[in-house]
Scaffold this motif. Structure first.
Motif, short mmCIF file in Angstrom:
data_model
loop_
_atom_site.label_atom_id
_atom_site.label_comp_id
_atom_site.label_asym_id
_atom_site.label_seq_id
_atom_site.Cartn_x
_atom_site.Cartn_y
_atom_site.Cartn_z
N ALA A 18 0.92 -0.67 -0.06
CA ALA A 18 0.15 0.10 0.08
C ALA A 18 0.86 0.90 0.38
O ALA A 18 1.84 1.30 0.85
N LEU A 19 0.29 2.04 -0.36
CA LEU A 19 1.47 3.35 -0.62
C LEU A 19 0.64 4.45 1.42
O LEU A 19 -0.71 4.41 1.30
N GLN B 165 11.32 -8.91 -0.46
CA GLN B 165 12.47 -10.22 0.79
C GLN B 165 11.66 -9.31 2.42
O GLN B 165 11.69 -9.26 2.65
N MET B 166 10.66 -10.09 3.19
CA MET B 166 10.56 -10.10 4.08
C MET B 166 11.42 -10.28 5.61
O MET B 166 11.24 -12.04 4.51
N ILE C 7 5.31 -2.53 2.23
CA ILE C 7 5.13 -4.32 2.16
C ILE C 7 4.74 -4.30 3.92
O ILE C 7 5.66 -4.17 4.31
N SER C 8 3.50 -5.21 4.07
CA SER C 8 3.84 -5.76 5.14
C SER C 8 2.94 -7.17 5.28
O SER C 8 2.20 -7.38 4.78
N HIS D 250 8.39 -8.22 10.07
CA HIS D 250 9.13 -6.60 9.94
C HIS D 250 8.26 -5.54 8.70
O HIS D 250 8.89 -6.44 7.46
N ASN D 251 8.22 -4.65 8.52
CA ASN D 251 7.88 -3.20 7.71
C ASN D 251 8.99 -3.68 6.45
O ASN D 251 9.67 -3.30 7.02
N LYS D 252 7.95 -3.37 5.38
CA LYS D 252 9.66 -2.93 4.39
C LYS D 252 8.70 -1.38 3.85
O LYS D 252 7.20 -1.92 3.45
#
Length: 303
Positions: A40-41, A97-98, A71-72, A77-79
């Protein structure tokens, strides 16, 4: 005059050229694909979910160069990536990659398995089951409803019960939805705080389903002295193709009324906002998802 023109140009947001991001969301340790990750933005109502196979497609042509892509996924962990950095990429696909939250997960599991609990189960709910009505929530939105703790003692959740409207006989167009379930602590301001459980729980109720019960006995989810926030996020399935920005998701979670503002909402990874609008059915009450839980209290330690 030239200075004025320059100032006007500076105030106009720089839009990203027509562009669709495509790729796969992966676990950085195992390299396994991650389904239903959120892309999401930040601070905007624009986003998508990765598909069942971890792939995604996200049109960011309406984004500003100043925007940030987030990216979550629960348990990771959020990116965060600046949109300007994405524009500089040369590869055809953009994979993310998360990093999993191994340390936090281990600490929670060790902490919870060392406790003992009473056998008698306590039943609690968010409101009155006799005053329930359907309510459709758009894809990407999450509501967190507070279930207060009447005895102010620590415990754990053992069961979660949600009720849905049977939509099998609806004569208007509806779009089937999945739901992501999350559990949050209560922070110092009374908002949903840290996650209490790091498993990505996706439920897929059928359109005719009226009751959905989730067994949480072995999850070790703590029920704090103040209570717990239960988050319900509306997730769009791979097969759903929206025809309009106005739509109804189904099966709709049944809501109830409360005297107090117990619900918070957000779009994906954005900040929580306290729900302050009164119900359209009861002008003096607030509408919240009707949630029933069962929990057990910890046994008191003997000296």
């Amino acid at each position: 005059m030239k200075i004025f023109s320059i100032l006007i140009l500076l105030l106009i947001p720089i839009l990203v050229p027509s562009q669709t991001l495509k790729g796969v969301v992966l676990d950085s340790i195992t390299n396994k694909t991650l389904p239903y990750a959120s892309l999401a933005l930040k601070d905007k109502n624009s986003g998508v979910y990765s598909n069942e196979d971890g792939t995604y497609s996200f049109n960011i042509s309406k984004a500003s160069a100043k925007d940030t892509l987030v990216i979550s996924l629960i348990g990771y962990h959020n990116k965060k990536i600046a949109v300007t950095h994405i524009l500089d990429r040369t590869e055809e696909d953009l994979n993310f990659q998360m990093l999993p939250k191994f340390e936090t997960l281990d600490e929670v599991l060790i902490h919870n398995t060392s406790k003992t609990y009473r056998n008698n189960k306590i039943k609690l709910s968010s409101g009155n089951r006799k005053l329930i009505f359907p309510f459709s929530v758009p894809f990407g939105y999450e509501t967190a409803t507070l279930i207060e703790n009447p005895k102010h003692k620590n415990g754990k959740l053992v069961k979660l019960h949600l009720k849905f409207k049977d939509s099998s006989k609806d004569i208007y167009d509806t779009y089937q939805t999945y739901y992501r379930i999350a559990f949050y602590n209560i922070d110092s301001l009374g908002f949903p705080g840290d996650l209490l459980h790091f498993e990505n729980i996706i439920i897929k109720p059928e359109i005719h389903e009226k009751n959905y019960i989730i067994d949480l006995e072995d999850k070790g989810i703590p029920f704090t002295k103040k209570g717990i926030f239960i988050g319900i996020e509306t997730v769009k399935p791979d097969s759903v193709k929206l025809k309009s920005s106005m739509y109804v998701t189904t099966p709709s979670i049944l809501h109830t009324h409360t005297k107090h503002r117990l619900k918070y909402a957000r779009f994906r990874s954005n900040d929580w906002v306290k729900h302050s609008r009164k119900s359209v059915h009861k002008d003096k009450l607030y509408a919240v998802p009707f949630i029933k839980i069962e929990m057990v209290y910890e046994k008191e330690k003997t000296k």
